[in-house]
Design a protein around this motif. Structure first.
Motif, PDB file in Angstrom:
ATOM      1  N   UNK A  50      45.266  52.604  25.195  1.00  0.00           N
ATOM      2  CA  UNK A  50      46.183  51.475  25.770  1.00  0.00           C
ATOM      3  C   UNK A  50      47.082  52.244  26.843  1.00  0.00           C
ATOM      4  N   UNK A  51      46.968  51.628  27.810  1.00  0.00           N
ATOM      5  CA  UNK A  51      47.416  52.138  29.090  1.00  0.00           C
ATOM      6  C   UNK A  51      48.461  51.006  29.685  1.00  0.00           C
ATOM      7  N   UNK A  80      32.482  55.014  36.646  1.00  0.00           N
ATOM      8  CA  UNK A  80      31.074  54.594  36.344  1.00  0.00           C
ATOM      9  C   UNK A  80      30.969  54.392  35.036  1.00  0.00           C
ATOM     10  N   UNK A  81      31.892  55.261  33.969  1.00  0.00           N
ATOM     11  CA  UNK A  81      31.854  55.172  32.908  1.00  0.00           C
ATOM     12  C   UNK A  81      32.826  54.305  32.025  1.00  0.00           C
ATOM     13  N   UNK A  82      33.729  53.774  33.056  1.00  0.00           N
ATOM     14  CA  UNK A  82      34.916  52.856  32.544  1.00  0.00           C
ATOM     15  C   UNK A  82      34.770  51.337  32.438  1.00  0.00           C
ATOM     16  N   UNK A  83      35.445  50.490  31.544  1.00  0.00           N
ATOM     17  CA  UNK A  83      35.779  49.350  31.449  1.00  0.00           C
ATOM     18  C   UNK A  83      37.284  49.024  31.207  1.00  0.00           C
ATOM     19  N   UNK A  84      37.593  48.232  31.968  1.00  0.00           N
ATOM     20  CA  UNK A  84      39.357  47.917  31.871  1.00  0.00           C
ATOM     21  C   UNK A  84      39.462  46.591  31.540  1.00  0.00           C
ATOM     22  N   UNK A  85      40.453  46.218  30.546  1.00  0.00           N
ATOM     23  CA  UNK A  85      40.701  45.044  30.224  1.00  0.00           C
ATOM     24  C   UNK A  85      42.124  44.713  30.147  1.00  0.00           C
ATOM     25  N   UNK A  86      42.525  43.611  31.038  1.00  0.00           N
ATOM     26  CA  UNK A  86      44.070  43.191  30.926  1.00  0.00           C
ATOM     27  C   UNK A  86      44.366  42.606  29.676  1.00  0.00           C
ATOM     28  N   UNK A  87      45.501  42.982  29.266  1.00  0.00           N
ATOM     29  CA  UNK A  87      45.798  42.445  28.048  1.00  0.00           C
ATOM     30  C   UNK A  87      46.686  41.135  28.077  1.00  0.00           C
ATOM     31  N   UNK A  99      50.008  36.300  25.682  1.00  0.00           N
ATOM     32  CA  UNK A  99      50.531  35.762  26.700  1.00  0.00           C
ATOM     33  C   UNK A  99      52.001  36.211  26.934  1.00  0.00           C
ATOM     34  N   UNK A 100      52.667  37.026  25.917  1.00  0.00           N
ATOM     35  CA  UNK A 100      53.944  37.738  26.297  1.00  0.00           C
ATOM     36  C   UNK A 100      54.106  38.451  27.382  1.00  0.00           C
ATOM     37  N   UNK A 101      55.330  38.300  28.175  1.00  0.00           N
ATOM     38  CA  UNK A 101      55.516  39.136  29.219  1.00  0.00           C
ATOM     39  C   UNK A 101      55.163  40.515  29.311  1.00  0.00           C
ATOM     40  N   UNK A 102      55.525  41.216  28.007  1.00  0.00           N
ATOM     41  CA  UNK A 102      55.453  42.689  27.862  1.00  0.00           C
ATOM     42  C   UNK A 102      54.065  43.094  28.087  1.00  0.00           C
ATOM     43  N   UNK A 103      52.964  42.231  27.923  1.00  0.00           N
ATOM     44  CA  UNK A 103      51.595  42.586  28.089  1.00  0.00           C
ATOM     45  C   UNK A 103      51.044  42.466  29.790  1.00  0.00           C
ATOM     46  N   UNK A 104      51.854  41.936  30.520  1.00  0.00           N
ATOM     47  CA  UNK A 104      51.535  41.718  31.917  1.00  0.00           C
ATOM     48  C   UNK A 104      51.179  42.883  32.523  1.00  0.00           C
ATOM     49  N   UNK A 105      51.305  44.158  32.375  1.00  0.00           N
ATOM     50  CA  UNK A 105      50.883  45.151  32.981  1.00  0.00           C
ATOM     51  C   UNK A 105      50.212  46.040  32.156  1.00  0.00           C
ATOM     52  N   UNK A 117      43.843  47.784  28.190  1.00  0.00           N
ATOM     53  CA  UNK A 117      42.828  48.586  27.313  1.00  0.00           C
ATOM     54  C   UNK A 117      41.739  49.171  28.196  1.00  0.00           C
ATOM     55  N   UNK A 118      41.532  50.400  28.184  1.00  0.00           N
ATOM     56  CA  UNK A 118      40.641  51.328  29.024  1.00  0.00           C
ATOM     57  C   UNK A 118      39.845  51.887  28.013  1.00  0.00           C
ATOM     58  N   UNK A 119      38.560  51.428  28.264  1.00  0.00           N
ATOM     59  CA  UNK A 119      37.385  52.101  27.455  1.00  0.00           C
ATOM     60  C   UNK A 119      36.453  53.023  28.291  1.00  0.00           C
ATOM     61  N   UNK A 120      36.314  54.112  27.996  1.00  0.00           N
ATOM     62  CA  UNK A 120      35.456  54.977  28.699  1.00  0.00           C
ATOM     63  C   UNK A 120      34.182  55.429  27.653  1.00  0.00           C
TER      64      UNK A 120
END
Length: 208
Positions: free
Chosen positions: A166-167, A180-187, A192-198, A201-204
């Motif tokens: 979690x970043x 090349x080994x990474x997927x990034x997901x925007x929470x 929908x809460x503002x806290x999660x705007x930035x 989840x980073x998966x390597x």
């Protein structure tokens, strides 16, 4: 607690009780050992519990999966994930003994049978796991160097074994060496809460 049910409406009665118990437990422990910023404890469910469960929006751990939560602090993201995935084993590790004590006591208090804890530095943990989860403990490349030794070769989940972090904020430069080994997901795509705007989840993936 409502915010957890909003995104995870299918919780069993036991899971609901376990999540509901967290507020009083963390408030009590936090007054003795500071694991969550004092001014943030009122946001426990949004900023800590739901944030931890953001991992579950991108990864459903299968039964018998073994997960290490590195730098767990007071039990995040490990304890919320252990409630959500009762058939997955979570091993919570932190180098600060009093934080491990809080995580241990809370896991015991809510009856989690799928959690073990250890007070040690990451370099000292030699067990093997399918995944390592972590919440913004250190830069990705440093973390990968430490945990590569802990990742099992055999796979049995939808995503290959690896690191799930979690970043927050701008991560392009940090991710570059392992792009090349990474997927990034925007929470914000899931919560929908503002806290999660930035928040992300980073998966390597780590090839055993």
């Amino acid at each position: 607690m409502d915010i957890i049910l909003k995104y995870f409406p299918n919780l069993s009665e036991v899971q609901q009780q376990q999540f509901a118990a967290l507020y009083d437990l963390y408030t009590d422990w936090n007054s003795k050992i500071n694991v969550i910023s004092r001014k943030d404890i009122t946001n426990l469910y949004e900023h800590h519990v739901l944030h931890s469960l953001g991992i579950a929006k991108v990864m459903q751990f299968r039964p018998e999966t073994a997960v290490m939560d590195l730098g767990t602090g007071g039990g995040f993201p490990g304890i919320p994930l252990a409630i959500l995935f009762p058939e997955t084993h979570f091993h919570l590790v932190d180098s600060i003994g009093k934080k491990v004590k809080v995580a241990t006591e809370i896991a015991n208090a809510i009856g989690l049978k799928n959690v073990t804890t250890r007070h040690c530095r990451a370099e000292e943990e030699k067990q093997l796991f399918d995944f390592v989860v972590s919440r913004a403990v250190m830069p990705l490349t440093d973390l990968l160097k430490i945990i590569r030794k802990n990742i099992k070769k055999e796979q049995h989940n939808a995503l290959p074994n690896g690191l799930i972090c979690l970043k927050g904020g701008e991560l392009e430069r940090e991710v570059m060496p392992v792009k090349h080994q990474t997927l990034m997901y925007d929470l914000k795509d899931y919560l929908e809460e503002e806290f999660f705007e930035t928040k992300k989840v980073v998966y390597v993936t780590i090839n055993g």
